[in-house]
Design a protein around this motif. Sequence first.
Motif, PDB file in Angstrom:
ATOM      1  N   SER A 118      21.175   6.562  64.431  1.00 45.49           N
ATOM      2  CA  SER A 118      21.638   6.737  63.044  1.00 45.49           C
ATOM      3  C   SER A 118      20.590   6.275  62.038  1.00 45.49           C
ATOM      4  O   SER A 118      20.330   6.952  61.037  1.00 45.49           O
ATOM      5  CB  SER A 118      22.942   5.961  62.826  1.00 45.49           C
ATOM      6  OG  SER A 118      23.961   6.455  63.660  1.00 45.49           O
ATOM      7  N   ALA A 120      18.634   8.686  59.450  1.00 41.61           N
ATOM      8  CA  ALA A 120      18.772   8.451  58.010  1.00 41.61           C
ATOM      9  C   ALA A 120      17.396   8.303  57.370  1.00 41.61           C
ATOM     10  O   ALA A 120      17.157   8.804  56.264  1.00 41.61           O
ATOM     11  CB  ALA A 120      19.631   7.211  57.752  1.00 41.61           C
ATOM     12  N   LEU A 141      23.705   6.286  54.636  1.00 40.83           N
ATOM     13  CA  LEU A 141      24.020   5.837  55.993  1.00 40.83           C
ATOM     14  C   LEU A 141      25.392   5.187  55.923  1.00 40.83           C
ATOM     15  O   LEU A 141      25.576   4.153  55.288  1.00 40.83           O
ATOM     16  CB  LEU A 141      22.968   4.854  56.501  1.00 40.83           C
ATOM     17  CG  LEU A 141      23.175   4.272  57.897  1.00 40.83           C
ATOM     18  CD1 LEU A 141      23.321   5.370  58.952  1.00 40.83           C
ATOM     19  CD2 LEU A 141      22.014   3.358  58.271  1.00 40.83           C
ATOM     20  N   ASP A 151      28.054   3.220  57.662  1.00 40.38           N
ATOM     21  CA  ASP A 151      28.205   2.333  58.813  1.00 40.38           C
ATOM     22  C   ASP A 151      29.697   2.103  59.036  1.00 40.38           C
ATOM     23  O   ASP A 151      30.332   1.325  58.339  1.00 40.38           O
ATOM     24  CB  ASP A 151      27.482   1.008  58.557  1.00 40.38           C
ATOM     25  CG  ASP A 151      27.370   0.160  59.815  1.00 40.38           C
ATOM     26  OD1 ASP A 151      28.093   0.464  60.799  1.00 40.38           O
ATOM     27  OD2 ASP A 151      26.581  -0.791  59.826  1.00 40.38           O
ATOM     28  N   ILE A 159      17.431   4.788  51.533  1.00 42.54           N
ATOM     29  CA  ILE A 159      18.731   4.979  52.193  1.00 42.54           C
ATOM     30  C   ILE A 159      19.804   4.187  51.447  1.00 42.54           C
ATOM     31  O   ILE A 159      19.651   3.001  51.207  1.00 42.54           O
ATOM     32  CB  ILE A 159      18.669   4.517  53.675  1.00 42.54           C
ATOM     33  CG1 ILE A 159      17.662   5.372  54.449  1.00 42.54           C
ATOM     34  CG2 ILE A 159      20.050   4.603  54.309  1.00 42.54           C
ATOM     35  CD1 ILE A 159      17.442   4.902  55.866  1.00 42.54           C
ATOM     36  N   ASP A 161      27.320   6.268  61.445  1.00 43.03           N
ATOM     37  CA  ASP A 161      27.184   5.481  62.668  1.00 43.03           C
ATOM     38  C   ASP A 161      28.577   5.007  63.070  1.00 43.03           C
ATOM     39  O   ASP A 161      29.167   4.151  62.408  1.00 43.03           O
ATOM     40  CB  ASP A 161      26.256   4.282  62.416  1.00 43.03           C
ATOM     41  CG  ASP A 161      26.028   3.444  63.666  1.00 43.03           C
ATOM     42  OD1 ASP A 161      26.084   4.004  64.782  1.00 43.03           O
ATOM     43  OD2 ASP A 161      25.806   2.228  63.533  1.00 43.03           O
TER      44      ASP A 161
END
Length: 198
Positions: free
Chosen positions: A18, A22, A34, A36, A58, A85
């Motif tokens: 991931s 990204a 990204l 999470d 990011i 992710d």
Amino acid sequence: MIIVTAALKGGVGKTTTSVYLAALASSNRRTATLVDADPQGSAADWVDNSDDEHLARIEIAEAPTERLLTKALDKVPPEGIGVVDMPPSHERLLNKALERARIVLIPTRIGGVETPRVKAVLDLVPKGTPVGLVICSARTYTRSYAEAMQQYAEEGIPVWGTIPERVSITAGPMGPLAEDGLEAYRKVWRKILAAARS
């Protein structure tokens, strides 16, 4: 474009995959988000604690619940890229992410219980959603690797990339992204872009 990194098992390379994707998505002056969704927050920690320029653009969204995941995905702009992710062993949350996925990536390793776990994730992916495997921490010179690749080929399961076993690639926030890791994941990124266009 929402890219979901999915696996029902931990320790297969989801977070590493991931973060590298990204980083590649945010190159060329684009911003990538990204997301999470893992309560451990490893991907967010990696990006937050790194001074690697590849990770500078990011945006991080921590989303360990269905409600937060939905909100985070809603915030990815139409022309933007979101990389999700996922945590291991959270099928309900995974299904929520898969509903929104444009592309699904399944990180896995070679041997043991990996193949049945891959098939379990493949069964969850909505029909028509492009999906590919990424073989992480691969020892490409071994017989088990060759046999696994042959089995995936025979079963028509697409492998979009092989990431070599290197400590530098999986170092996490302790160091910069590894050049050989970026190179290996660049091949995966090209497959993602091709699948998104088709």
